[in-house]
Structures are given as structure tokens and as C-alpha cells.
Design a protein around this motif. Structure first.
Motif, PDB file in Angstrom:
ATOM      1  N   ALA A  31       0.827  -1.209   0.000  1.00  0.00           N
ATOM      2  CA  ALA A  31       0.000   0.000   0.000  1.00  0.00           C
ATOM      3  C   ALA A  31       0.862   1.261   0.000  1.00  0.00           C
ATOM      4  N   ALA A  32       1.952   1.235   0.778  1.00  0.00           N
ATOM      5  CA  ALA A  32       2.847   2.395   0.835  1.00  0.00           C
ATOM      6  C   ALA A  32       3.481   2.647  -0.531  1.00  0.00           C
ATOM      7  N   GLN A  33       3.878   1.567  -1.215  1.00  0.00           N
ATOM      8  CA  GLN A  33       4.481   1.720  -2.536  1.00  0.00           C
ATOM      9  C   GLN A  33       3.469   2.234  -3.550  1.00  0.00           C
ATOM     10  N   LEU A  34       2.235   1.755  -3.447  1.00  0.00           N
ATOM     11  CA  LEU A  34       1.205   2.242  -4.359  1.00  0.00           C
ATOM     12  C   LEU A  34       0.977   3.741  -4.179  1.00  0.00           C
ATOM     13  N   GLY A  35       1.069   4.203  -2.936  1.00  0.00           N
ATOM     14  CA  GLY A  35       0.958   5.638  -2.685  1.00  0.00           C
ATOM     15  C   GLY A  35       2.070   6.408  -3.372  1.00  0.00           C
ATOM     16  N   ARG A  36       3.294   5.874  -3.297  1.00  0.00           N
ATOM     17  CA  ARG A  36       4.426   6.531  -3.965  1.00  0.00           C
ATOM     18  C   ARG A  36       4.258   6.490  -5.483  1.00  0.00           C
ATOM     19  N   ASP A  37       3.742   5.358  -5.980  1.00  0.00           N
ATOM     20  CA  ASP A  37       3.504   5.244  -7.427  1.00  0.00           C
ATOM     21  C   ASP A  37       2.508   6.291  -7.900  1.00  0.00           C
ATOM     22  N   ARG A  38       1.441   6.467  -7.124  1.00  0.00           N
ATOM     23  CA  ARG A  38       0.421   7.432  -7.523  1.00  0.00           C
ATOM     24  C   ARG A  38       0.980   8.855  -7.526  1.00  0.00           C
ATOM     25  N   GLU A  39       1.778   9.160  -6.510  1.00  0.00           N
ATOM     26  CA  GLU A  39       2.379  10.499  -6.465  1.00  0.00           C
ATOM     27  C   GLU A  39       3.315  10.721  -7.649  1.00  0.00           C
ATOM     28  N   LYS A  40       4.048   9.684  -8.028  1.00  0.00           N
ATOM     29  CA  LYS A  40       4.937   9.810  -9.182  1.00  0.00           C
ATOM     30  C   LYS A  40       4.129  10.035 -10.459  1.00  0.00           C
ATOM     31  N   CYS A  41       3.000   9.334 -10.566  1.00  0.00           N
ATOM     32  CA  CYS A  41       2.146   9.518 -11.741  1.00  0.00           C
ATOM     33  C   CYS A  41       1.619  10.942 -11.808  1.00  0.00           C
ATOM     34  N   TYR A  42       1.140  11.466 -10.670  1.00  0.00           N
ATOM     35  CA  TYR A  42       0.638  12.844 -10.652  1.00  0.00           C
ATOM     36  C   TYR A  42       1.743  13.826 -11.039  1.00  0.00           C
ATOM     37  N   SER A  43       2.953  13.551 -10.565  1.00  0.00           N
ATOM     38  CA  SER A  43       4.086  14.419 -10.883  1.00  0.00           C
ATOM     39  C   SER A  43       4.376  14.396 -12.386  1.00  0.00           C
ATOM     40  N   LEU A  44       4.324  13.207 -12.989  1.00  0.00           N
ATOM     41  CA  LEU A  44       4.579  13.084 -14.426  1.00  0.00           C
ATOM     42  C   LEU A  44       3.474  13.744 -15.244  1.00  0.00           C
ATOM     43  N   ILE A  45       2.240  13.639 -14.778  1.00  0.00           N
ATOM     44  CA  ILE A  45       1.118  14.280 -15.474  1.00  0.00           C
ATOM     45  C   ILE A  45       1.338  15.782 -15.530  1.00  0.00           C
ATOM     46  N   ALA A  46       1.775  16.340 -14.387  1.00  0.00           N
ATOM     47  CA  ALA A  46       2.038  17.784 -14.338  1.00  0.00           C
ATOM     48  C   ALA A  46       3.264  18.148 -15.170  1.00  0.00           C
ATOM     49  N   GLU A  47       4.319  17.324 -15.088  1.00  0.00           N
ATOM     50  CA  GLU A  47       5.563  17.587 -15.817  1.00  0.00           C
ATOM     51  C   GLU A  47       5.346  17.556 -17.319  1.00  0.00           C
ATOM     52  N   LYS A  48       4.544  16.591 -17.780  1.00  0.00           N
ATOM     53  CA  LYS A  48       4.302  16.420 -19.214  1.00  0.00           C
ATOM     54  C   LYS A  48       3.138  17.276 -19.709  1.00  0.00           C
ATOM     55  N   SER A  49       2.538  18.061 -18.773  1.00  0.00           N
ATOM     56  CA  SER A  49       1.404  18.922 -19.114  1.00  0.00           C
ATOM     57  C   SER A  49       0.303  18.114 -19.821  1.00  0.00           C
ATOM     58  N   LEU A  50      -0.048  16.981 -19.231  1.00  0.00           N
ATOM     59  CA  LEU A  50      -1.018  16.078 -19.853  1.00  0.00           C
ATOM     60  C   LEU A  50      -2.453  16.552 -19.674  1.00  0.00           C
TER      61      LEU A  50
END
Length: 299
Positions: free
Chosen positions: A279-298
């Protein structure tokens, strides 16, 4: 009719380069453009390793991409052992000229047609002898002179390199299927997932791991993270699943269509000591995804 013939798996940038010449040639002649393709893949019929072949596009996906390029007609010939024995001349005469009314054929730089595997130069002479006008397509070279192929793209996806594969395809690689029942373990951890069953069993599934994906379902688009693998934390010997946690979404879509477009790989699948660690890793995965969405201006 101006015709191009081939399997065109993936309809990647190299294929698109050739097929845009087909569409242009047809328009210049005031004629229709046609792609003649086959189903199933010749390797599925002729070769012993056919069980290992997975495809980049279903036939419906291929038709949609081809018509999007501007191709007027897509003719699908059933590929059988009997059909595979036709020579280049027999195929061009019986199918392209007599059945389909072809007047012009566009040949790619490495087009091989028929059981006699004639070179493009030999094929051009045979076609001209049958009264066909022949157009020789220019050869496409990607960045740094890389020659594209469906096999290269399959290998990239099989190793999880979806960004490189997408660059060669010219679009985001997709999986399309129906949402099926899962074990609902994700929901207990705050990460509800929707499990996908593919409509086309021969469709290539990217390597196991966690991916940032775009999700299309119920007529809307979302982002999410998709795990492909055997869920090693919850037991051994599990069947492979394709399960997606859709961000900002909490509807029951069991039995409905779902399409995933792969954007990038986040990490490999891993085994954790317990559910809390997962569960802790999934939380980190989700945060990384949100970061990439913002970085890539998706958005």
C-alpha cells in the motif's frame, strides 16, 4: 483503384510514410486508395513459433488508423495455407487486378509478395506485365537513420520501453477490453482497481510492471496507473492480470469497455513483505504519476 498490400502490423511511422504516398497518388489520379491486408498473420498459419507471436494492432484498430490516414478502402483477405501458395503473378492477377480492380500498385522498398518471394524490382516487372502502373515508395528512415519495423516495436514493448515504442508508432500504444471481476484487494488498501480482459487474445501485452496510462471508459477520459503482472505479494502462482487504478474515479464499470493508452513505465513489479508495504508503494507510485502528469502537461 490505387493499391498497397501488406500486413502493416501497428501501422507505425514507416508504414504511415508509405501509406501517405498511397493516398496522395490516388488523389492525384482522381482515384480511390485501397490497402489490402491479411488475417490472421502469416506466421500464425505457417510457422511453428506462431504461438509466440503477439500483434501490435487488432484488425479493428488497424482499420481505424488506416482510414484516419485517408485510405478509402481496407480489404482483408483470409490468410490460409492454400492462399500462401499463390505466386506473385497469381496474387497480382487474381486478387489485385481481377477481384479488386486495381489499376495502380504502390510497392514499398522491401515489399515481398507471393510464395516465390520476388524482389520489389521483379514484382514491379510482373505488375507492369499485367497492366498495372507501378509506384515505388520512398524508404522511410527514423531519427539517426533507424529503420522502423514491427518486430523492433514488439521487442520494445516486451521490455517495457513504451515511450520508445510510442515514438516509433507515432501514437500511444493501447490495450482494449472489458472490465471483469477481480479479488477487490486493492479496494481494501484504498486503491480500487478495474481488471481488464482483452478482446483480442493475440494482442501484445507490455512487460510486467506499473505504468502511467490514459484511460477511456464510460465515454470519458481519465489517468491512472496500471499494473501488469502476477501480484507476487498476495500469493504465488497467480495468473497474470491487467489491473488499473483510475484516478479521481469511483464508479462500478464491471462489464463495460475500457481502453488503456500507455504513457510511461513507473517501475517493475515487485514483491513486498506485507500488504502495508504494498500500500505504501502504491501511494508513492500514484504520487509519481501525478508528478509526471504535471511535468508532461497532460491535462
Amino acid at each position: 483503384m490505387v493499391v498497397a498490400t501488406g500486413f502493416f502490423d501497428g501501422v507505425h511511422l514507416g508504414h504511415r510514410f508509405v501509406l501517405e504516398q498511397l493516398v496522395k497518388a490516388a488523389r492525384e489520379r482522381g482515384d480511390w486508395s485501397m490497402v489490402v491486408t491479411f488475417w490472421p498473420h502469416p506466421r500464425n498459419v505457417l510457422q511453428d513459433d506462431a504461438r509466440n507471436l503477439r500483434l501490435l494492432t487488432t484488425m479493428e484498430e488497424k482499420k481505424r488508423i488506416l482510414t484516419g490516414i485517408g485510405v478509402n478502402y481496407v480489404e482483408v483477405i483470409p490468410f490460409t495455407r492454400a492462399f500462401s501458395r499463390m505466386t506473385t503473378e497469381e496474387y497480382l492477377r487474381e486478387w489485385i487486378v481481377e477481384r479488386l480492380g486495381g489499376r495502380t500498385i504502390l510497392l514499398g522498398y522491401d515489399n515481398r509478395i507471393g510464395s516465390d518471394l520476388r524482389t520489389p524490382e521483379e514484382t514491379a516487372k510482373i505488375a507492369e506485365g499485367l497492366g498495372l502502373e507501378v509506384i515505388r515508395a520512398d524508404r522511410y528512415a527514423g531519427p539517426e537513420g533507424i529503420v522502423l519495423s514491427s518486430t523492433k516495436i514488439r521487442n520494445l514493448l516486451a521490455s517495457g520501453q513504451v515511450e520508445k515504442a510510442n515514438a516509433m508508432l507515432g501514437y500511444g500504444y493501447q490495450l482494449h477490453g472489458v472490465v471483469v471481476a477481480g479479488n477487490r484487494l486493492g479496494r481494501t488498501m484504498g486503491f480500487p482497481t478495474d481488471n481488464m480482459q482483452l478482446y483480442e487474445p493475440l494482442k501484445l501485452i507490455p512487460a510486467g510492471g506499473v505504468y502511467l496510462v490514459r484511460v477511456e471508459t464510460v465515454g470519458r477520459e481519465f489517468y491512472g496507473m496500471c499494473n501488469i503482472g502476477v501480484r507476487p505479494t498476495v500469493g504465488n502462482g497467480n495468473a497474470m492480470t491487467i489491473e488499473t487504478n483510475i484516478f479521481d474515479f469511483n464508479e462500478d464499470i464491471y462489464g463495460l469497455d475500457i481502453t488503456l493508452t500507455f504513457i510511461t513505465k513507473i517501475r517493475d513489479e515487485a514483491r513486498f513483505p506485507d500488504m502495508a508495504g504494498l500500500a505504501a508503494q502504491l501511494g508513492r507510485d500514484r504520487e509519481k504519476c501525478y508528478s509526471l502528469i504535471a511535468e508532461k502537461s497532460l491535462y
